[in-house]
Design a protein around this motif. Structure first.
Motif, PDB file in Angstrom:
ATOM      1  N   LEU A 173      -8.002 -29.613  -6.289  1.00 48.03           N
ATOM      2  CA  LEU A 173      -9.290 -29.956  -5.694  1.00 48.03           C
ATOM      3  C   LEU A 173     -10.327 -28.972  -6.220  1.00 48.03           C
ATOM      4  N   CYS A 174     -11.312 -29.484  -6.934  1.00 48.11           N
ATOM      5  CA  CYS A 174     -12.394 -28.653  -7.471  1.00 48.11           C
ATOM      6  C   CYS A 174     -13.565 -28.695  -6.499  1.00 48.11           C
ATOM      7  N   VAL A 175     -14.013 -27.521  -6.045  1.00 51.38           N
ATOM      8  CA  VAL A 175     -15.092 -27.454  -5.053  1.00 51.38           C
ATOM      9  C   VAL A 175     -16.376 -26.846  -5.623  1.00 51.38           C
ATOM     10  N   ALA A 176     -16.377 -26.534  -6.918  1.00 49.93           N
ATOM     11  CA  ALA A 176     -17.495 -25.818  -7.530  1.00 49.93           C
ATOM     12  C   ALA A 176     -18.596 -26.756  -8.012  1.00 49.93           C
ATOM     13  N   SER A 177     -19.782 -26.202  -8.189  1.00 53.77           N
ATOM     14  CA  SER A 177     -20.931 -26.918  -8.746  1.00 53.77           C
ATOM     15  C   SER A 177     -21.666 -25.993  -9.707  1.00 53.77           C
ATOM     16  N   ASP A 178     -22.080 -26.533 -10.847  1.00 49.97           N
ATOM     17  CA  ASP A 178     -22.943 -25.783 -11.757  1.00 49.97           C
ATOM     18  C   ASP A 178     -24.383 -25.904 -11.262  1.00 49.97           C
ATOM     19  N   LEU A 179     -25.056 -24.773 -11.105  1.00 50.62           N
ATOM     20  CA  LEU A 179     -26.425 -24.774 -10.598  1.00 50.62           C
ATOM     21  C   LEU A 179     -27.323 -23.909 -11.475  1.00 50.62           C
ATOM     22  N   LEU A 180     -28.598 -24.261 -11.506  1.00 49.45           N
ATOM     23  CA  LEU A 180     -29.608 -23.458 -12.180  1.00 49.45           C
ATOM     24  C   LEU A 180     -30.596 -22.944 -11.137  1.00 49.45           C
ATOM     25  N   PHE A 181     -30.801 -21.632 -11.109  1.00 48.91           N
ATOM     26  CA  PHE A 181     -31.737 -21.029 -10.162  1.00 48.91           C
ATOM     27  C   PHE A 181     -33.033 -20.713 -10.917  1.00 48.91           C
ATOM     28  N   THR A 182     -34.097 -21.456 -10.609  1.00 51.32           N
ATOM     29  CA  THR A 182     -35.362 -21.317 -11.314  1.00 51.32           C
ATOM     30  C   THR A 182     -36.472 -20.934 -10.344  1.00 51.32           C
ATOM     31  N   GLU A 183     -37.637 -20.618 -10.893  1.00 50.72           N
ATOM     32  CA  GLU A 183     -38.774 -20.266 -10.040  1.00 50.72           C
ATOM     33  C   GLU A 183     -39.282 -21.469  -9.252  1.00 50.72           C
TER      34      GLU A 183
ATOM     35  N   LEU B 205     -13.707 -40.185 -10.059  1.00 51.48           N
ATOM     36  CA  LEU B 205     -14.070 -38.794 -10.347  1.00 51.48           C
ATOM     37  C   LEU B 205     -15.464 -38.678 -10.958  1.00 51.48           C
ATOM     38  N   ALA B 206     -15.913 -39.708 -11.644  1.00 47.13           N
ATOM     39  CA  ALA B 206     -17.260 -39.674 -12.227  1.00 47.13           C
ATOM     40  C   ALA B 206     -18.326 -39.460 -11.161  1.00 47.13           C
ATOM     41  N   ASN B 207     -18.047 -39.850  -9.928  1.00 49.35           N
ATOM     42  CA  ASN B 207     -19.013 -39.646  -8.847  1.00 49.35           C
ATOM     43  C   ASN B 207     -19.127 -38.182  -8.432  1.00 49.35           C
ATOM     44  N   SER B 208     -18.249 -37.342  -8.963  1.00 51.71           N
ATOM     45  CA  SER B 208     -18.393 -35.907  -8.714  1.00 51.71           C
ATOM     46  C   SER B 208     -19.692 -35.384  -9.322  1.00 51.71           C
ATOM     47  N   ARG B 209     -20.264 -36.113 -10.270  1.00 52.23           N
ATOM     48  CA  ARG B 209     -21.570 -35.720 -10.814  1.00 52.23           C
ATOM     49  C   ARG B 209     -22.609 -35.691  -9.692  1.00 52.23           C
ATOM     50  N   ALA B 210     -22.570 -36.712  -8.842  1.00 51.04           N
ATOM     51  CA  ALA B 210     -23.516 -36.771  -7.726  1.00 51.04           C
ATOM     52  C   ALA B 210     -23.174 -35.738  -6.658  1.00 51.04           C
ATOM     53  N   LEU B 211     -21.881 -35.546  -6.395  1.00 54.81           N
ATOM     54  CA  LEU B 211     -21.479 -34.576  -5.376  1.00 54.81           C
ATOM     55  C   LEU B 211     -21.900 -33.167  -5.778  1.00 54.81           C
ATOM     56  N   GLU B 212     -21.678 -32.821  -7.033  1.00 53.89           N
ATOM     57  CA  GLU B 212     -22.045 -31.484  -7.499  1.00 53.89           C
ATOM     58  C   GLU B 212     -23.554 -31.302  -7.500  1.00 53.89           C
ATOM     59  N   ALA B 213     -24.290 -32.338  -7.918  1.00 51.62           N
ATOM     60  CA  ALA B 213     -25.753 -32.242  -7.934  1.00 51.62           C
ATOM     61  C   ALA B 213     -26.319 -32.146  -6.522  1.00 51.62           C
ATOM     62  N   MET B 214     -25.634 -32.770  -5.556  1.00 48.67           N
ATOM     63  CA  MET B 214     -26.108 -32.734  -4.166  1.00 48.67           C
ATOM     64  C   MET B 214     -26.134 -31.303  -3.620  1.00 48.67           C
ATOM     65  N   THR B 215     -25.304 -30.434  -4.181  1.00 52.52           N
ATOM     66  CA  THR B 215     -25.319 -29.039  -3.748  1.00 52.52           C
ATOM     67  C   THR B 215     -26.703 -28.433  -3.925  1.00 52.52           C
ATOM     68  N   ALA B 216     -27.338 -28.743  -5.061  1.00 54.23           N
ATOM     69  CA  ALA B 216     -28.679 -28.215  -5.317  1.00 54.23           C
ATOM     70  C   ALA B 216     -29.670 -28.735  -4.283  1.00 54.23           C
ATOM     71  N   VAL B 217     -29.548 -30.014  -3.925  1.00 49.05           N
ATOM     72  CA  VAL B 217     -30.441 -30.605  -2.922  1.00 49.05           C
ATOM     73  C   VAL B 217     -30.289 -29.889  -1.585  1.00 49.05           C
ATOM     74  N   ILE B 218     -29.052 -29.707  -1.162  1.00 49.56           N
ATOM     75  CA  ILE B 218     -28.786 -29.080   0.134  1.00 49.56           C
ATOM     76  C   ILE B 218     -29.271 -27.633   0.151  1.00 49.56           C
ATOM     77  N   LEU B 219     -29.042 -26.906  -0.926  1.00 47.70           N
ATOM     78  CA  LEU B 219     -29.482 -25.510  -0.977  1.00 47.70           C
ATOM     79  C   LEU B 219     -31.002 -25.398  -0.921  1.00 47.70           C
ATOM     80  N   ASN B 220     -31.705 -26.323  -1.569  1.00 43.22           N
ATOM     81  CA  ASN B 220     -33.165 -26.311  -1.492  1.00 43.22           C
ATOM     82  C   ASN B 220     -33.648 -26.599  -0.078  1.00 43.22           C
ATOM     83  N   VAL B 221     -33.006 -27.552   0.595  1.00 40.79           N
ATOM     84  CA  VAL B 221     -33.357 -27.865   1.990  1.00 40.79           C
ATOM     85  C   VAL B 221     -33.096 -26.654   2.883  1.00 40.79           C
ATOM     86  N   ASN B 222     -31.936 -26.045   2.705  1.00 45.74           N
ATOM     87  CA  ASN B 222     -31.598 -24.880   3.525  1.00 45.74           C
ATOM     88  C   ASN B 222     -32.597 -23.738   3.326  1.00 45.74           C
TER      89      ASN B 222
END
Length: 208
Positions: free
Chosen positions: A87-97, A174-191
């Motif tokens: 089970l892969c739980v990681a997401s690649d993220l970019l932290f920008t200004e 598994l291709a839908n993991s693209r959306a799951l991983e990208a959703m991490t960025a959305v949630i972090l911005n909301v938080n």
């Protein structure tokens, strides 16, 4: 279920190990260094050792190392992982200004992982944070698990269903993991914007 956490000495891995321990899972945490893994296991009240050692007899491997080390770690341990579901739980993220962005435009981290190892791979829990896991509270959210192989998807759904206070859903291939991983960025911005600890909740799906 015997769950071996690669990256069990990191913040997410530690918090996950404690949660699963309290849910009566047989948990092991690993490190590249045997002594560090063993000491962390003692601290957490679970089994510990080197990454290779904790993979023996595992029913499910959780790849919880940082995203920039996930593929290298899997490549190094491919033989030890063998056919054990991952089970892969990681997401690649970019932290920008301008905010936090998804770090990938094409294939997901989980998809690349599936090409490096023989084991079946599932992806999920990207919406759950280490802070939430470490808090002594019920996780009031749903979990989404994507994967092509039921050998990985079924144990991942079982784990996720017990981990969160909501429900665990099959999110398709598994291709839908693209959306799951990208959703991490959305949630972090909301938080960050609302100083919250948001998760995911699906509406309109009847309880089983």
């Amino acid at each position: 279920m015997k769950v071996s956490i690669l990256g069990g000495t990191g913040a997410f891995g530690r918090a996950l190990a404690e949660r699963l321990r309290d849910l009566d899972f047989d948990v092991a945490v690993g490190s590249r260094d045997h002594q560090r893994g063993s000491e962390r296991g003692v601290d957490l009240g679970v089994r510990g050792g080197s990454n290779e050692e904790i993979l023996e007899d595992a029913d499910l491997v959780v790849l919880a190392v940082k995203s920039n080390a996930a593929l290298d770690t899997a490549r190094e341990l491919a033989d030890a992982i063998g056919q054990t579901p991952v089970l892969c739980v990681a997401s690649d993220l970019l932290f920008t200004e301008h905010g936090i962005l998804p770090g990938r435009d094409a294939r997901s981290l989980a998809e690349e992982l599936s090409e490096l190892i023989e084991a079946p791979v599932a992806s999920g829990l990207q919406s759950v944070s280490a802070v939430e896991l470490a808090a002594n509270e019920v996780l009031d959210q749903d979990a989404l698990i994507a994967g092509d192989d039921l050998r990985a998807k079924e144990p991942a759904l079982e784990l996720a269903g017990k981990l969160v206070g909501g429900r665990a859903f099959d999110a398709g291939p598994l291709a839908n993991s693209r959306a799951l991983e990208a959703m991490t960025a959305v949630i972090l911005n909301v938080n960050k914007q609302y100083r919250a600890h948001a998760g995911l909740r699906l509406t309109g799906v009847p309880d089983k």
